[in-house]
Write an enzyme that holds these catalytic residues in place. Sequence first.
Site, mmCIF file in Angstrom:
data_model
loop_
_atom_site.group_PDB
_atom_site.id
_atom_site.type_symbol
_atom_site.label_atom_id
_atom_site.label_comp_id
_atom_site.label_asym_id
_atom_site.label_seq_id
_atom_site.Cartn_x
_atom_site.Cartn_y
_atom_site.Cartn_z
ATOM 1 N N PRO A 1 -4.845 -9.087 9.069
ATOM 2 C CA PRO A 1 -5.783 -9.523 8.028
ATOM 3 C C PRO A 1 -5.141 -10.535 7.075
ATOM 4 C CG PRO A 1 -5.860 -7.135 8.281
ATOM 5 C CD PRO A 1 -4.699 -7.626 9.111
ATOM 6 N N GLU B 1 0.832 -1.196 0.000
ATOM 7 C CA GLU B 1 0.000 0.000 0.000
ATOM 8 C C GLU B 1 0.875 1.258 0.000
ATOM 9 O OE1 GLU B 1 -2.244 -0.789 3.548
ATOM 10 O OE2 GLU B 1 -3.183 -2.553 2.643
ATOM 11 N N PHE C 1 2.330 -1.353 8.437
ATOM 12 C CA PHE C 1 2.769 -1.460 9.832
ATOM 13 C C PHE C 1 2.539 -2.913 10.244
ATOM 14 C CE2 PHE C 1 1.954 3.037 9.563
ATOM 15 C CZ PHE C 1 2.798 3.647 10.490
ATOM 16 N N LEU D 1 -6.491 -1.725 -0.599
ATOM 17 C CA LEU D 1 -6.259 -1.799 0.841
ATOM 18 C C LEU D 1 -6.660 -3.168 1.386
ATOM 19 C CD1 LEU D 1 -7.229 1.088 3.279
ATOM 20 C CD2 LEU D 1 -6.471 -1.188 3.939
ATOM 21 N N GLU E 1 -4.536 -6.517 3.052
ATOM 22 C CA GLU E 1 -3.341 -7.313 3.357
ATOM 23 C C GLU E 1 -3.565 -8.768 2.962
ATOM 24 O OE1 GLU E 1 -4.683 -5.071 5.340
ATOM 25 O OE2 GLU E 1 -3.117 -3.535 5.364
ATOM 26 N N HIS F 1 0.296 1.229 16.073
ATOM 27 C CA HIS F 1 1.438 1.567 15.223
ATOM 28 C C HIS F 1 2.722 1.305 15.996
ATOM 29 C CE1 HIS F 1 -1.895 3.839 13.434
ATOM 30 N NE2 HIS F 1 -1.250 3.777 12.302
HETATM 31 C C1 LIG Z 1 -5.630 -3.006 7.907
HETATM 32 C C2 LIG Z 1 -4.945 -1.692 7.683
HETATM 33 N N1 LIG Z 1 -4.067 -1.562 6.683
HETATM 34 C C3 LIG Z 1 -3.421 -0.406 6.479
HETATM 35 C C4 LIG Z 1 -3.647 0.669 7.274
HETATM 36 C C5 LIG Z 1 -2.893 1.998 7.048
HETATM 37 N N2 LIG Z 1 -3.858 3.022 6.604
HETATM 38 C C6 LIG Z 1 -4.369 3.912 7.473
HETATM 39 S S1 LIG Z 1 -5.550 4.864 6.773
HETATM 40 C C7 LIG Z 1 -5.358 4.123 5.273
HETATM 41 C C8 LIG Z 1 -6.209 4.550 4.111
HETATM 42 C C9 LIG Z 1 -7.678 4.482 4.433
HETATM 43 O O1 LIG Z 1 -8.426 4.936 3.351
HETATM 44 P P1 LIG Z 1 -9.980 5.137 3.441
HETATM 45 O O2 LIG Z 1 -10.627 3.887 3.937
HETATM 46 O O3 LIG Z 1 -10.443 5.635 2.122
HETATM 47 O O4 LIG Z 1 -10.213 6.232 4.569
HETATM 48 P P2 LIG Z 1 -9.741 7.762 4.582
HETATM 49 O O5 LIG Z 1 -8.437 7.811 5.291
HETATM 50 O O6 LIG Z 1 -9.659 8.216 3.183
HETATM 51 O O7 LIG Z 1 -10.789 8.481 5.360
HETATM 52 C C10 LIG Z 1 -4.365 3.143 5.350
HETATM 53 C C11 LIG Z 1 -3.925 2.313 4.213
HETATM 54 C C12 LIG Z 1 -4.559 0.501 8.321
HETATM 55 N N3 LIG Z 1 -4.841 1.483 9.176
HETATM 56 N N4 LIG Z 1 -5.193 -0.679 8.503
#
Ligand SMILES: Cc1ncc(C[n+]2csc(CCOP(=O)(O)OP(=O)(O)O)c2C)c(N)n1
Lengths: 362, 362, 325, 325
Positions: free
Chosen positions: C89, C29, C83, C58, C60, C129
């Site tokens: 997942p 990602e 992280f 998004l 894993e 984190h």
């Molecule tokens: C399972 C998981 N993978 C990766 C992350 C890292 N991460 C945090 S926010 C994000 C993007 C989220 O996008 P979205 O669902 O569109 O929400 P937005 O931040 O745009 O409100 C990622 C990849 C995470 N928090 N959880």
Amino acid sequence: MDAASPDASASARAGIPAGAGLGPDRILAAYRLMVLSRTTDERCLALQRQGRIGFYAPLLGQEAAQVGCALALTAEDWVFPAYRELAVALARGVPLKSIIDQLIGNSADLTKGRQMPNHFGFREFRFVTASSPIGTQITQAVGAAMAAQRRREAVVTVPFFGDGATSSNDFHAGLNFAGVFRTPTIFFCQNNQWAISLPRDKQTRSKTLAEKAEAYGFPGVVVDGTDLNAVYRAVVQARARAVQGDGPTLIEAQVYRLGPHSTSDDPKRYRTDAEVAEWKARDPLARLRADLAVAGQLDDAADQKVWEEARAEVAAAIEAGERSPPMPPESIFEDVFATLTPRLEAEREEFRALGRGTEGGP
Amino acid sequence: MDAASPDASASARAGIPAGAGLGPDRILAAYRLMVLSRTTDERCLALQRQGRIGFYAPLLGQEAAQVGCALALTAEDWVFPAYRELAVALARGVPLKSIIDQLIGNSADLTKGRQMPNHFGFREFRFVTASSPIGTQITQAVGAAMAAQRRREAVVTVPFFGDGATSSNDFHAGLNFAGVFRTPTIFFCQNNQWAISLPRDKQTRSKTLAEKAEAYGFPGVVVDGTDLNAVYRAVVQARARAVQGDGPTLIEAQVYRLGPHSTSDDPKRYRTDAEVAEWKARDPLARLRADLAVAGQLDDAADQKVWEEARAEVAAAIEAGERSPPMPPESIFEDVFATLTPRLEAEREEFRALGRGTEGGP
Amino acid sequence: MTELTLVQAVNRGLAEAMRADPNVVLLGEDIGLNGGVFRATEGLYKEFGEQRVIDTPLSETGIVGTAIGMALNGLTPIAEIQFMDFIYPAFDQIVSELAKFRYRSGGQFPCHVVIRTPYGGGIKGGLYHSQSTEAYFCHTAGLKVVVPSTPADAKGLLLTAVHDEDPVVFLEPKRIYRAVTGEVPDGDHRVPFGKARLVREGTDVSLFAYGAMVPPTVEAAEALAKDGIQAEVVDPRTLVPLDEAAILASVEKTGRAVVVHEAARFCGFGAEIAALLAEKAFYSLKSPIARVTGYDTPFPYALENLYLPNADTIAHAARAAVQAA
Amino acid sequence: MTELTLVQAVNRGLAEAMRADPNVVLLGEDIGLNGGVFRATEGLYKEFGEQRVIDTPLSETGIVGTAIGMALNGLTPIAEIQFMDFIYPAFDQIVSELAKFRYRSGGQFPCHVVIRTPYGGGIKGGLYHSQSTEAYFCHTAGLKVVVPSTPADAKGLLLTAVHDEDPVVFLEPKRIYRAVTGEVPDGDHRVPFGKARLVREGTDVSLFAYGAMVPPTVEAAEALAKDGIQAEVVDPRTLVPLDEAAILASVEKTGRAVVVHEAARFCGFGAEIAALLAEKAFYSLKSPIARVTGYDTPFPYALENLYLPNADTIAHAARAAVQAA
Ligand SMILES: Cc1ncc(C[n+]2csc(CCOP(=O)(O)OP(=O)(O)O)c2C)c(N)n1
Ligand SMILES: Cc1ncc(C[n+]2csc(CCOP(=O)(O)OP(=O)(O)O)c2C)c(N)n1
Ligand SMILES: [Mg+2]
Ligand SMILES: [Mg+2]
């Protein structure tokens, strides 16, 4: 890999490359495969009851779907099966003997007796070793397709899975990745109406399983999985789309699991005889036999012979399989890694020192 | 729970129960909430740069979607937020002070300084404490709805999530369970076009996110998330369906993340100024202000006052929050379980014996 | 030799591997244009293009599942999990599939995937984190588990991982991504798996630490030296395969052991080292084996400095070990 | 008192809990009409209906995720995972959510879910119907982990789990689901968490075992007795919280310890017991601590009997411990 190399057995006849249509010869070959599969199912259910194999999951009722799909693929395509794809393996040319060796878990078993029966795999036939967790092969097949894409190979990858697997994490991730990366993947779902005791309509509320593909931006098609030719045509079409770079297809082959989920299951607890009888009337094998008879391609005597040959082949494979010696005890320690780590060497030493696996050993 | 009980602050005005439409008073209240949210965002981005809070994820651009949705719910409904739902919390009546306490992680923080800023939660407001893993709240909301169903309560549960979360395992499982069990759940997706650096069209190939609901047998609707009233109406309708027993709805509110993903992010690396400018022209706050002005409900002087009040409230909350003492050191050991296990007691002893958390301690 | 931070060393390792073999691909990602949230893949998208530096949706589950499929079909995928806290997942794919593919197929389908992920606390990341759950992976037969603590090891172990034949979970101590710099050999530098690094020689007590715990452990050793206690510091570098010989040799010399890690203590990796010593170095041991670790709680945010081991708490335990009868 | 098998005792425990409290609901795969693939929920669908015995779609993520939501909103869900080997799709919900909900919310949202799952080998289940990965859950702060070894404990610990306030992972040794029968108290029988069961008293060596390893360990103790070695057998029953006092007391008496489990050795639960002893019973120990466990390989099918510990391999280790200097 010796045990799995193609030989002159009935199953090897499936090696015929996929052509434009399923001509008379290939239909007859397909029928033989379906009979061989049915015979194996029947014998193996009996073997399990006799305690000669530990477990078995029959594909009774799903033969046309499996053979029809497999014959539409080439030897270069990759198959990612679940645990019920025996007829797919046969149709790819896997010798029955190799399958029986896995069911027994003897020393000829290419998977080295590591898994329960039905979880076979054959590198040579690009038939990936099955696992039990539902759905995991789906994302893997997509990854294998991405690798093929990268090398610009005109191959497809085909994960096989059931109606239950559409609820899995990997179904969602796999179809989504396939849509995004437009991979050459044919998602082949055998909707046999049951996931153990859960009926299809309690698995999900969508009208068909095929329509789930739309959520990922590619087509889904429903096909009568008891109709060999219909399945074959659907897969040929999906394959053409895929190798042209038009992306994946989800195929829902509607079939019925005529037997128990596995030898551990008693379907009388959760479904009616009437329902089974209804689908039994649509037995894909009987259907194909009737078609062949009408077309004048198979009379009773010839049919008789097909069954006898199948029975003989199955009997021979079992006999040979049961004669094979068991897996050598120390094989437990192999294949964890490419080579033994010092820790595993020490454990093997400990195992030896205890005399484990020797006559009278613990 | 003292710090979170409703008070006379601006945010408490949102407690007005949801009626048939968003009348003039409620629209004005909504505008105040949106201004308060915007002001908080701006101040907190600055606080983070000054090192006074450790992290912040703004909702700039998503205010109308959040407030419109929240005002369509009742106090008995359950909210399952992601980490960006500050305006939802305000609209449910959570005092800004309680939110600021969590951002700071002081001793008044109801989540006891256990999580990064933005991951707040307030039992009293049925606003479940957020976590970071994407999507996990979705199945949880469905389970909470099943519990409400069992007690025949006329409440809905509302998981909030982004476009990225539609790829998660829990999106698939949650929507599927909701479809099968027809739960009173409103899946509220704020499609802000980006998941950190991944644009919406690389997240999935479906034309809309809303149409994914069909794969689970229930409706999905797209709504302009910059239009407060449109969002409000869509949620009112979905809520009515749900409490009538007609099952879940997926709402895709199309918005834009005008700011960075979080204070750790630099959006210039992956998106163009032109794109941002295009959406900035559709700023939901400006849009509502213009509507209110046209309707004669808000002149410049009144607007000025709204902003000043908001700034004063934010400043006061920060000042109070920064005055609060830090979390007591031994609080680390609380809330792992309902009561300390002997192992945790021993570790707390060890902690004490080392003098950790005391002046000059390690 | 070039002076690099740890995260730069990872970046150079990736570039080196990709230049050497067109079958090496990255997926994860935000690793493309964005260069990864920690910038570990910075510049690689530009050099190798989107076919080899693949930004995924998004999921894993999808990242590891497709990586496995790629590996089965001839590629060498290096998957980034943003992280370690977000690896769960994908846990089913890792534990049920990746770790067992070679075994369950009788060696027919080896599955060489490298999973890189930043782990550990100290960056004010709170519950989600900061985790270091290496023990889950170490307990899973079929996975190799690597934790570098220096820039040179980061590059050298990463290149060994890419050239290995087995699945590797490669844990990067994000707390010292930039805090530590060091000389890193250019080119195809490799550090073998299963060989511990003797960080500091000593005679009185053995301190075992890896990843981001190595710097405070060395600091503790230096403080102890001022009190006349000569602590030996051993960094196993690869937790699987583990250099048991080096660990046993050290304790046979010193007779005393302290194991350090950030993860929670109960059933953590420290337990394995202690168990190993209690079985195979029993007669050399002069005092109880101490573990200096995170507490058996989730990882806190506001008070993370009171949760994590540091030079003082490590030195304290080492002193107690030396003073014990 | 009624003579029951272990799986019947589980069944009675579930029925008891459901009769006593209408908020207790069951959810899982094939638990309704089918009564569960091991028949643990037999008859409950008929008695309590589909609102309380909920057959779910095939998604462990969904099972645990929705169970958490139910718990947050006033129910007491008991989730069945069909085999422990299939718990990993739910790992994220268990580790990231269930275990941390109370902590991360500052106590506002406790989350009392019981997850029952059959675990372990000995039924010819191969790689995916035999695993015992209790160590993953024990290492995860916030989860209680229970493993009964008798019918009475199965019912008594299950009822304690249902009345507890914390998440509980309840592991049922399927190998002895029917192989073991015993007297089980009727009604609301409870066995406390954190109290080990002294299965057999002895003075020469302490054998620690739980779940399906208790019977062969007792068998080993009996064989040892014939040679004049008095082995003490201790079953911790709950791995978290662990009755450390009982474990330490036993080794303070015997001076020798053997830990038995089916799981792979490396970073297994046995390591924690060994580490505990090496720290807190160090001065009582007279010989190296032995671990008799599964090997560090995935679980095999054809040769599972050579993989699992048995009375002979346990007795062998105990003899070695007693004979050690
Ligand atoms: C399972 C998981 N993978 C990766 C992350 C890292 N991460 C945090 S926010 C994000 C993007 C989220 O996008 P979205 O669902 O569109 O929400 P937005 O931040 O745009 O409100 C990622 C990849 C995470 N928090 N959880
Ligand atoms: C992740 C996971 N959960 C549960 C099981 C237990 N299980 C084995 S087969 C099966 C039903 C599968 O149904 P379906 O996908 O329709 O395939 P079919 O058996 O009908 O061919 C279940 C629940 C499993 N193998 N994996
Ligand atoms: Mg099915
Ligand atoms: Mg987004």
